[in-house]
Enzyme design. Structure first.
Site, PDB file in Angstrom:
ATOM      1  N   CYS A  97      33.911  43.315  47.249  1.00 13.61           N
ATOM      2  CA  CYS A  97      35.358  43.156  47.139  1.00 13.61           C
ATOM      3  C   CYS A  97      35.658  41.690  46.836  1.00 13.61           C
ATOM      4  O   CYS A  97      35.195  40.796  47.547  1.00 13.61           O
ATOM      5  CB  CYS A  97      36.008  43.580  48.448  1.00 13.61           C
ATOM      6  SG  CYS A  97      37.776  43.266  48.499  1.00 13.61           S
ATOM      7  N   CYS A 119      37.711  40.237  50.103  1.00 11.89           N
ATOM      8  CA  CYS A 119      37.132  40.041  51.448  1.00 11.89           C
ATOM      9  C   CYS A 119      35.615  40.060  51.474  1.00 11.89           C
ATOM     10  O   CYS A 119      35.024  39.830  52.524  1.00 11.89           O
ATOM     11  CB  CYS A 119      37.696  41.079  52.417  1.00 11.89           C
ATOM     12  SG  CYS A 119      37.012  42.727  52.173  1.00 11.89           S
ATOM     13  N   CYS A 121      39.809  49.022  49.043  1.00 10.32           N
ATOM     14  CA  CYS A 121      38.832  48.469  49.979  1.00 10.32           C
ATOM     15  C   CYS A 121      39.262  48.853  51.386  1.00 10.32           C
ATOM     16  O   CYS A 121      40.411  48.659  51.761  1.00 10.32           O
ATOM     17  CB  CYS A 121      38.792  46.951  49.839  1.00 10.32           C
ATOM     18  SG  CYS A 121      37.759  46.153  51.091  1.00 10.32           S
ATOM     19  N   CYS A 128      40.107  45.309  53.659  1.00 12.09           N
ATOM     20  CA  CYS A 128      41.302  44.477  53.458  1.00 12.09           C
ATOM     21  C   CYS A 128      42.458  45.211  52.796  1.00 12.09           C
ATOM     22  O   CYS A 128      43.562  44.692  52.748  1.00 12.09           O
ATOM     23  CB  CYS A 128      40.941  43.230  52.654  1.00 12.09           C
ATOM     24  SG  CYS A 128      40.583  43.578  50.915  1.00 12.09           S
ATOM     25  N   CYS A 154      36.346  54.722  38.786  1.00  8.82           N
ATOM     26  CA  CYS A 154      36.759  53.871  37.670  1.00  8.82           C
ATOM     27  C   CYS A 154      37.406  52.634  38.287  1.00  8.82           C
ATOM     28  O   CYS A 154      38.506  52.705  38.821  1.00  8.82           O
ATOM     29  CB  CYS A 154      37.746  54.671  36.816  1.00  8.82           C
ATOM     30  SG  CYS A 154      38.287  53.823  35.352  1.00  8.82           S
TER      31      CYS A 154
HETATM   32 ZN   LIG Z   1      38.309  43.947  50.624  1.00 10.77          ZN
END
Ligand SMILES: [Zn+2]
Length: 137
Positions: free
Chosen positions: A51, A54, A100, A103, A123
């Protein structure tokens, strides 16, 4: 503050400092980058895609495949619990949004036309990811 901004677990100010305007638009405002413009759609190096906000481990190069769509595509997340899927009805057709799970940053969408073994196609926007080279898992 938009509802998308409220669902994030990191402050908007912090994000504005750490992300480019394009990354901010995608991760926070749930935007989508133009096809074939992201840095990872044709990227083949082994490693983990994290990510960008984060650092949570999201996808592995092992499950990345060439979907021809112009976006990085994966048939499975690294760990199911690291992502969060939410139904998105904003375009009249039902799509499942992928965020995610740590976060709340927007990553992309998942479709049911992927390859075996899962039949899924995650995707994902390149702008939401940060590749870390190394051993894939
Ligand atoms: Zn994240």
């Amino acid at each position: 503050m938009t509802s998308a901004e409220k669902s994030l677990k990191i402050s908007k100010e912090e994000l504005k400092q750490n992300l480019t305007p394009e990354q901010y638009d995608i991760c926070v405002n749930k935007g989508t980058e133009m096809a074939f413009t992201g840095k990872y759609y044709n990227y083949k190096k082994p490693g983990i895609y994290k990510c960008v906000v984060c650092g949570n481990d999201l996808f592995s190069s092992d499950t990345k495949f060439d979907s021809g769509t112009g976006w990085p595509s994966f048939y499975a997340p690294l760990k199911n619990e690291n992502i969060k899927e939410e139904v998105d009805n904003s375009f009249f057709i039902k799509r499942v949004e992928v965020n995610c799970n740590r976060c709340g940053s927007h990553l992309g969408h998942v479709f049911e036309d992927g390859p075996k073994p899962t039949g899924l196609r995650y995707c994902i926007n390149s702008a939401s990811l940060k590749h870390q080279a190394g051993e894939s898992q």
